[in-house]
Motif scaffolding. Structure first.
Motif, PDB file in Angstrom:
ATOM      1  N   ILE A  10      -4.312   4.662  -6.671  1.00 33.05           N
ATOM      2  CA  ILE A  10      -3.795   3.384  -7.148  1.00 33.05           C
ATOM      3  C   ILE A  10      -3.449   3.534  -8.624  1.00 33.05           C
ATOM      4  CG2 ILE A  10      -4.280   0.945  -7.495  1.00 33.05           C
ATOM      5  CD1 ILE A  10      -4.067   1.729  -4.562  1.00 33.05           C
ATOM      6  N   GLU A  11      -2.207   3.205  -8.961  1.00 30.92           N
ATOM      7  CA  GLU A  11      -1.784   3.269 -10.365  1.00 30.92           C
ATOM      8  C   GLU A  11      -1.806   1.863 -10.950  1.00 30.92           C
ATOM      9  OE1 GLU A  11       1.063   6.215 -12.009  1.00 30.92           O
ATOM     10  OE2 GLU A  11       2.369   4.445 -12.193  1.00 30.92           O
ATOM     11  N   ILE A  12      -2.628   1.674 -11.952  1.00 33.83           N
ATOM     12  CA  ILE A  12      -2.812   0.371 -12.584  1.00 33.83           C
ATOM     13  C   ILE A  12      -1.984   0.334 -13.860  1.00 33.83           C
ATOM     14  CG2 ILE A  12      -4.486  -1.269 -13.512  1.00 33.83           C
ATOM     15  CD1 ILE A  12      -6.631   0.284 -11.899  1.00 33.83           C
ATOM     16  N   GLY A  13      -0.986  -0.539 -13.884  1.00 33.21           N
ATOM     17  CA  GLY A  13      -0.132  -0.677 -15.051  1.00 33.21           C
ATOM     18  C   GLY A  13      -0.274  -2.049 -15.667  1.00 33.21           C
ATOM     19  N   SER A  14       0.845  -2.580 -16.148  1.00 32.15           N
ATOM     20  CA  SER A  14       0.812  -3.878 -16.820  1.00 32.15           C
ATOM     21  C   SER A  14       1.117  -5.039 -15.880  1.00 32.15           C
ATOM     22  CB  SER A  14       1.830  -3.894 -17.971  1.00 32.15           C
ATOM     23  OG  SER A  14       3.134  -3.605 -17.476  1.00 32.15           O
ATOM     24  N   GLY A  15       1.554  -4.746 -14.639  1.00 32.69           N
ATOM     25  CA  GLY A  15       1.906  -5.799 -13.691  1.00 32.69           C
ATOM     26  C   GLY A  15       0.678  -6.458 -13.088  1.00 32.69           C
ATOM     27  N   THR A  16       0.937  -7.513 -12.321  1.00 32.55           N
ATOM     28  CA  THR A  16      -0.170  -8.238 -11.695  1.00 32.55           C
ATOM     29  C   THR A  16      -0.704  -7.515 -10.474  1.00 32.55           C
ATOM     30  OG1 THR A  16       1.432  -9.523 -10.415  1.00 32.55           O
ATOM     31  CG2 THR A  16       0.679 -10.458 -12.506  1.00 32.55           C
ATOM     32  N   ALA A  17       0.150  -6.703  -9.815  1.00 36.17           N
ATOM     33  CA  ALA A  17      -0.276  -5.954  -8.626  1.00 36.17           C
ATOM     34  C   ALA A  17      -0.145  -4.460  -8.891  1.00 36.17           C
ATOM     35  CB  ALA A  17       0.574  -6.347  -7.419  1.00 36.17           C
ATOM     36  N   ALA A  18      -1.173  -3.712  -8.524  1.00 37.01           N
ATOM     37  CA  ALA A  18      -1.159  -2.264  -8.701  1.00 37.01           C
ATOM     38  C   ALA A  18      -0.302  -1.612  -7.617  1.00 37.01           C
ATOM     39  CB  ALA A  18      -2.580  -1.728  -8.649  1.00 37.01           C
ATOM     40  N   PHE A  60      -8.007   5.571  -4.206  1.00 38.46           N
ATOM     41  CA  PHE A  60      -7.958   4.319  -3.447  1.00 38.46           C
ATOM     42  C   PHE A  60      -9.362   3.822  -3.123  1.00 38.46           C
ATOM     43  CE2 PHE A  60      -8.128   2.074   0.604  1.00 38.46           C
ATOM     44  CZ  PHE A  60      -7.262   1.024   0.353  1.00 38.46           C
ATOM     45  N   ALA A  61     -10.248   4.716  -2.673  1.00 45.34           N
ATOM     46  CA  ALA A  61     -11.597   4.305  -2.275  1.00 45.34           C
ATOM     47  C   ALA A  61     -12.342   3.658  -3.439  1.00 45.34           C
ATOM     48  CB  ALA A  61     -12.379   5.499  -1.742  1.00 45.34           C
ATOM     49  N   GLU A  62     -12.173   4.211  -4.643  1.00 49.15           N
ATOM     50  CA  GLU A  62     -12.841   3.654  -5.824  1.00 49.15           C
ATOM     51  C   GLU A  62     -12.284   2.271  -6.151  1.00 49.15           C
ATOM     52  OE1 GLU A  62     -12.822   4.616 -10.598  1.00 49.15           O
ATOM     53  OE2 GLU A  62     -12.942   6.312  -9.194  1.00 49.15           O
ATOM     54  N   PHE A  63     -10.959   2.142  -6.086  1.00 49.84           N
ATOM     55  CA  PHE A  63     -10.317   0.854  -6.369  1.00 49.84           C
ATOM     56  C   PHE A  63     -10.751  -0.195  -5.345  1.00 49.84           C
ATOM     57  CE2 PHE A  63      -6.870  -2.235  -6.102  1.00 49.84           C
ATOM     58  CZ  PHE A  63      -6.546  -2.464  -7.437  1.00 49.84           C
ATOM     59  N   ALA A  64     -10.777   0.203  -4.068  1.00 51.22           N
ATOM     60  CA  ALA A  64     -11.151  -0.726  -3.004  1.00 51.22           C
ATOM     61  C   ALA A  64     -12.595  -1.188  -3.160  1.00 51.22           C
ATOM     62  CB  ALA A  64     -10.942  -0.066  -1.644  1.00 51.22           C
ATOM     63  N   ASP A  65     -13.470  -0.269  -3.530  1.00 54.24           N
ATOM     64  CA  ASP A  65     -14.876  -0.632  -3.704  1.00 54.24           C
ATOM     65  C   ASP A  65     -15.045  -1.585  -4.885  1.00 54.24           C
ATOM     66  OD1 ASP A  65     -17.781  -0.150  -3.036  1.00 54.24           O
ATOM     67  OD2 ASP A  65     -17.772   0.557  -5.109  1.00 54.24           O
ATOM     68  N   HIS A  66     -14.336  -1.320  -5.971  1.00 49.44           N
ATOM     69  CA  HIS A  66     -14.459  -2.160  -7.173  1.00 49.44           C
ATOM     70  C   HIS A  66     -13.986  -3.580  -6.909  1.00 49.44           C
ATOM     71  CE1 HIS A  66     -14.566  -3.220 -11.416  1.00 49.44           C
ATOM     72  NE2 HIS A  66     -13.320  -3.682 -11.304  1.00 49.44           N
ATOM     73  N   HIS A  67     -12.915  -3.709  -6.096  1.00 49.01           N
ATOM     74  CA  HIS A  67     -12.350  -5.028  -5.838  1.00 49.01           C
ATOM     75  C   HIS A  67     -12.826  -5.617  -4.500  1.00 49.01           C
ATOM     76  CE1 HIS A  67      -9.524  -5.155  -9.233  1.00 49.01           C
ATOM     77  NE2 HIS A  67      -9.376  -3.856  -9.064  1.00 49.01           N
ATOM     78  N   GLU A  81      -4.519  -7.603  -4.849  1.00 44.99           N
ATOM     79  CA  GLU A  81      -4.505  -6.714  -6.014  1.00 44.99           C
ATOM     80  C   GLU A  81      -3.475  -5.591  -5.905  1.00 44.99           C
ATOM     81  OE1 GLU A  81      -8.575  -8.465  -5.420  1.00 44.99           O
ATOM     82  OE2 GLU A  81      -7.130  -7.386  -4.158  1.00 44.99           O
ATOM     83  N   ILE A  82      -2.895  -5.380  -4.705  1.00 47.48           N
ATOM     84  CA  ILE A  82      -2.003  -4.235  -4.483  1.00 47.48           C
ATOM     85  C   ILE A  82      -0.629  -4.711  -4.050  1.00 47.48           C
ATOM     86  CG2 ILE A  82      -1.638  -2.144  -3.097  1.00 47.48           C
ATOM     87  CD1 ILE A  82      -4.620  -1.811  -2.919  1.00 47.48           C
ATOM     88  N   CYS A  83       0.418  -4.066  -4.533  1.00 47.86           N
ATOM     89  CA  CYS A  83       1.803  -4.376  -4.189  1.00 47.86           C
ATOM     90  C   CYS A  83       1.994  -4.375  -2.675  1.00 47.86           C
ATOM     91  CB  CYS A  83       2.729  -3.346  -4.848  1.00 47.86           C
ATOM     92  SG  CYS A  83       4.414  -3.325  -4.218  1.00 47.86           S
ATOM     93  N   SER A  84       2.521  -5.451  -2.138  1.00 47.71           N
ATOM     94  CA  SER A  84       2.680  -5.565  -0.685  1.00 47.71           C
ATOM     95  C   SER A  84       3.726  -4.597  -0.142  1.00 47.71           C
ATOM     96  CB  SER A  84       3.051  -7.006  -0.302  1.00 47.71           C
ATOM     97  OG  SER A  84       4.268  -7.387  -0.905  1.00 47.71           O
ATOM     98  N   TYR A  85       4.730  -4.251  -0.956  1.00 47.61           N
ATOM     99  CA  TYR A  85       5.751  -3.303  -0.512  1.00 47.61           C
ATOM    100  C   TYR A  85       5.155  -1.895  -0.417  1.00 47.61           C
ATOM    101  CZ  TYR A  85       8.898  -7.147  -1.640  1.00 47.61           C
ATOM    102  OH  TYR A  85       9.517  -8.370  -1.692  1.00 47.61           O
ATOM    103  N   CYS A  86       4.369  -1.532  -1.422  1.00 50.95           N
ATOM    104  CA  CYS A  86       3.663  -0.241  -1.364  1.00 50.95           C
ATOM    105  C   CYS A  86       2.761  -0.183  -0.133  1.00 50.95           C
ATOM    106  CB  CYS A  86       2.819  -0.045  -2.622  1.00 50.95           C
ATOM    107  SG  CYS A  86       3.707   0.487  -4.086  1.00 50.95           S
ATOM    108  N   TRP A  87       2.041  -1.277   0.084  1.00 53.37           N
ATOM    109  CA  TRP A  87       1.080  -1.329   1.192  1.00 53.37           C
ATOM    110  C   TRP A  87       1.782  -1.122   2.531  1.00 53.37           C
ATOM    111  CZ3 TRP A  87      -4.202  -1.774   0.928  1.00 53.37           C
ATOM    112  CH2 TRP A  87      -4.874  -2.028   2.122  1.00 53.37           C
ATOM    113  N   SER A  88       2.891  -1.841   2.744  1.00 53.27           N
ATOM    114  CA  SER A  88       3.621  -1.741   4.006  1.00 53.27           C
ATOM    115  C   SER A  88       4.174  -0.341   4.215  1.00 53.27           C
ATOM    116  CB  SER A  88       4.763  -2.767   4.021  1.00 53.27           C
ATOM    117  OG  SER A  88       5.528  -2.639   5.194  1.00 53.27           O
TER     118      SER A  88
END
Length: 258
Positions: A10-18, A60-67, A81-88
């Motif tokens: 997971i890349e965390i930038g300045s946007g609302t969704a990673a 991903f596992a670390e991000f998922a556990d944290h959130h 917390e994650i971009c829906s387009y990336c997810w799909s």
């Protein structure tokens, strides 16, 4: 065997969704699946965002556990917390890989064991138990270990199923004594179904789930995630190591308790 999520970060930038990055993507290919400006290790799983040189990457596992994101294999809808387009797009990529592996899974069933991480919905972060089972482990043995960790009693029916079936269970497996009390032969006696049979029905692979519902009137929901698939030699090694408690063919090998 690795989990479907292991190749993604997971890349965390300045946007609302990673955004999701596929670290196994070959950047030398000219026909990249998605187009974006700034490049870096791996490939972003959508074209809706821009990578930042200051972006922070976490597994991903670390991000998922944290959130407290309780999803495996990118199934279901995207978390907030994650971009829906990336997810799909990631879900489609994982499903394509899993379909390619389907032949290998069919050959494994009946010979491999499974590490099942059992949790209660709503308490997934606070408490879980890893139960390792052999192909010949009966659902009755599994039930004994699940009850050890969950302190479920016999005042209400509990029923096992596939994935997120719960009350809509296609297995209809009840503990033996509850099967007798129910007097309904549409149910299945736990001692008469093995993990190999469940695996055959579900084509179990890492990331898949089984479900358990307790009290069919005011149900509580429990589930397990297949955390690891063991070849026979490795399975014997795991069950020969220090375990918390065991039956003849299964054991609780790891736990997180409040």
């Amino acid at each position: 065997m690795s989990e479907p999520t292991d190749r993604f970060v997971i890349e965390i930038g300045s946007g609302t969704a990673a955004h999701i990055i596929d670290m196994d993507a070959d950047q030398s290919e000219t026909d990249s699946r998605f187009s974006f400006g700034l490049t870096g290790p791996g490939e972003m799983m959508c074209s809706r965002g821009n990578r930042s040189p200051r972006g922070r990457q976490v597994p991903f596992a670390e991000f998922a556990d944290h959130h407290d994101i309780d999803k495996t294999g990118f199934k279901g809808d995207a978390p907030d917390e994650i971009c829906s387009y990336c997810w799909s797009n990631t879900r489609e990529a994982v499903e394509k890989d899993q379909q390619a592996d389907a032949g290998d899974i069919s050959e494994q069933i009946g010979t491999v064991g499974y590490r099942l991480r059992w949790k209660q919905k709503g308490r997934a972060r606070e408490e879980w138990y890893d139960i390792v089972v052999k192909p010949e482990t009966s659902m009755a043995e599994l039930d004994r270990l699940v009850c050890r960790m969950s302190t479920l009693d016999d005042f209400h029916l509990r029923m096992y199923g596939l994935e997120d079936e719960y009350l809509d269970s296609s297995l209809n497996v009840l503990p033996d004594h509850q099967y007798e009390e129910a007097g309904d032969r549409t149910y299945t006696r736990a001692s008469e179904m093995t993990m190999a049979e469940v695996a055959e029905r579900a084509r179990l692979r890492e990331g898949d789930r089984l479900s358990l519902v307790y009290d069919l009137g005011t149900p509580s929901h429990y589930y397990c995630i297949v955390k690891e698939v063991y070849e026979p030699d490795r399975l014997d090694e795991v069950l020969d190591e220090d375990v918390i408690t065991s039956t003849d063919t299964a054991a609780i090998v790891k736990e997180k308790r409040p």
